[in-house]
Design a protein around this motif. Structure first.
Motif, mmCIF file in Angstrom:
data_model
loop_
_atom_site.group_PDB
_atom_site.id
_atom_site.type_symbol
_atom_site.label_atom_id
_atom_site.label_comp_id
_atom_site.label_asym_id
_atom_site.label_seq_id
_atom_site.Cartn_x
_atom_site.Cartn_y
_atom_site.Cartn_z
ATOM 1 N N TYR A 26 1.054 -1.597 -0.312
ATOM 2 C CA TYR A 26 -0.172 0.185 -0.049
ATOM 3 C C TYR A 26 1.081 1.186 0.092
ATOM 4 N N ASN A 37 -4.195 2.066 -3.881
ATOM 5 C CA ASN A 37 -4.340 0.492 -4.492
ATOM 6 C C ASN A 37 -5.737 -0.591 -3.379
ATOM 7 N N ALA A 39 -7.002 -2.873 -4.486
ATOM 8 C CA ALA A 39 -7.205 -4.938 -5.220
ATOM 9 C C ALA A 39 -5.373 -5.193 -4.555
ATOM 10 N N HIS A 40 -5.381 -4.637 -3.532
ATOM 11 C CA HIS A 40 -3.725 -5.043 -2.959
ATOM 12 C C HIS A 40 -4.361 -6.349 -2.286
ATOM 13 N N GLU A 89 -1.295 -3.056 -13.257
ATOM 14 C CA GLU A 89 -0.987 -1.614 -13.797
ATOM 15 C C GLU A 89 -0.757 -1.705 -15.136
ATOM 16 N N TYR A 93 -4.869 0.988 -14.597
ATOM 17 C CA TYR A 93 -4.364 1.991 -14.628
ATOM 18 C C TYR A 93 -3.427 2.661 -14.834
ATOM 19 N N PRO A 104 -8.659 6.046 -11.052
ATOM 20 C CA PRO A 104 -8.332 4.847 -10.864
ATOM 21 C C PRO A 104 -8.126 4.247 -9.676
ATOM 22 N N SER A 107 -11.215 1.967 -10.148
ATOM 23 C CA SER A 107 -10.794 0.800 -11.926
ATOM 24 C C SER A 107 -9.956 -0.113 -10.294
ATOM 25 N N SER A 108 -9.659 0.244 -9.418
ATOM 26 C CA SER A 108 -8.727 -0.745 -8.842
ATOM 27 C C SER A 108 -9.785 -0.895 -7.737
ATOM 28 N N VAL A 111 -11.150 -4.083 -9.961
ATOM 29 C CA VAL A 111 -9.933 -5.203 -9.899
ATOM 30 C C VAL A 111 -10.157 -6.183 -9.344
ATOM 31 N N SER A 112 -10.628 -5.921 -7.842
ATOM 32 C CA SER A 112 -10.130 -6.322 -6.415
ATOM 33 C C SER A 112 -11.848 -7.218 -6.686
ATOM 34 N N PHE A 202 4.804 -2.655 -8.748
ATOM 35 C CA PHE A 202 3.356 -3.175 -8.472
ATOM 36 C C PHE A 202 4.270 -4.538 -8.672
#
Length: 316
Positions: A26, A37, A39-40, A89, A93, A104, A107-108, A111-112, A202
């Motif tokens: 993060y 992010n 989605a991390h 990424e 992203y 973004p 967007s994350s 993605v998650s 990333f």
């Protein structure tokens, strides 16, 4: 009493090491792109599933050869997730890099949700038992119990965190990443490959998150498609507590959060006479997040942000 203190300290160090690995992802992304992010947490989950898939291909008793095979599985899984992070990424992203900061971030979130849903479809939504990467040997230390799993997690986590420290502070790539973190336009004018630096962030961030997922699944013996949600938020809390954007801060915040969790859940039943139990563990974590945001939004090691610094850092 001494045995209990030793055991709870080792428990906190073990959990804190896992939180630290995720929190570093993060803080690195935020430090370079000023982006959260979301989605991390799913990189954490993918690490466990990638390792489990690789383990199904490993056959043999756990001996010298088995230990080498498990090591290869561990590093193969985290490297694979690192490349997944680079691909995310590039696709989700990078096209939004010059848009508003909200784009973004949204967007994350997409993605998650996509990753969680994809794993639920492919592997099923139910939790799955996860085999430990370490022998379940127990040691008695002054009346406290310390397991070989905990020792293995501490060693693996410290090796990875030291590797990240060396990469950022002692390598040419680390200099490039720090330059991009200071100012992307200036770095581009100096001929620095900004895309390469961001790809490295990333790659290393999801790699560490995946390692945390494997160690977490080994410690608790279970994994699920949604395992990254709460743990990811706790690691995010740790990053904010230590100072988002600061690598030492992320590690410090993770260990503080773990000690508060472990110590708080051990003391709550005693202090409340059994009314409050271990189920309030997550409440303690997110209460800390609220307090930090109210008292010191920059975190323990974070730099207070002034209007002048915001103007200086702003990139259009």
């Amino acid at each position: 009493m001494l045995g209990t203190i030793i055991q709870q300290t080792v428990n906190a160090l073990t959990i804190g090491s896992i939180y630290a690995l995720i929190a570093l992802g993060y803080t690195m992304v935020y430090g370079v792109l000023r982006m959260i992010n979301f989605a991390h947490g799913e990189m954490f989950m993918l690490g466990a599933y990638a390792a489990f898939l690789a383990l199904t291909l490993v056959v043999g008793d756990i001996g010298a050869v088995g230990a080498i095979a498990l090591t290869l599985v561990f590093f193969g899984a985290i490297v694979a997730v690192g490349f997944v992070g680079v691909g995310i990424e590039r696709l989700a992203y990078r096209p939004l890099r010059n848009s508003t900061r909200l784009a973004p971030m949204l967007s994350s979130l997409g993605v998650s949700l996509s990753l969680v849903t994809g794993v639920q479809i492919l592997a099923g939504p139910q939790p799955v038992g996860f085999p430990s990467f370490f022998p379940t040997t127990r040691f008695d230390v002054f009346g406290g119990t310390v397991t070989l799993v905990q020792i293995g997690i501490l060693i693996a986590a410290f090796i990875l965190m030291f590797g990240l420290y060396t990469l950022v502070n002692r390598s040419r790539m680390g200099i490039i990443v720090r330059a991009v973190s200071e100012s992307r336009p200036t770095a581009q004018l100096l001929g620095i490959n900004v895309n390469l630096a961001i790809s490295m962030v990333f790659f290393s961030g999801p790699l560490l998150g995946a390692a945390g997922g494997i160690l977490y699944a080994s410690y608790y013996g279970i994994m699920s498609p949604t395992m990254g949600a709460v743990i990811g938020l706790k690691a995010f809390t740790a990053a904010i507590l230590g100072g988002i954007g600061s690598i030492p801060g992320a590690m410090l915040g993770a260990y503080i959060l773990a000690f508060v969790e472990v110590g708080g859940t051990a003391l709550l039943p005693v202090v409340s006479g059994g009314v409050l139990g271990t189920e309030y563990r997550d409440v303690l974590s997110f209460a800390i997040l609220i307090l930090v945001l109210l008292i010191r939004p920059a975190g323990i090691l974070g730099e207070p942000v002034s209007e002048e610094s915001m103007v200086y850092k702003r990139e259009f």
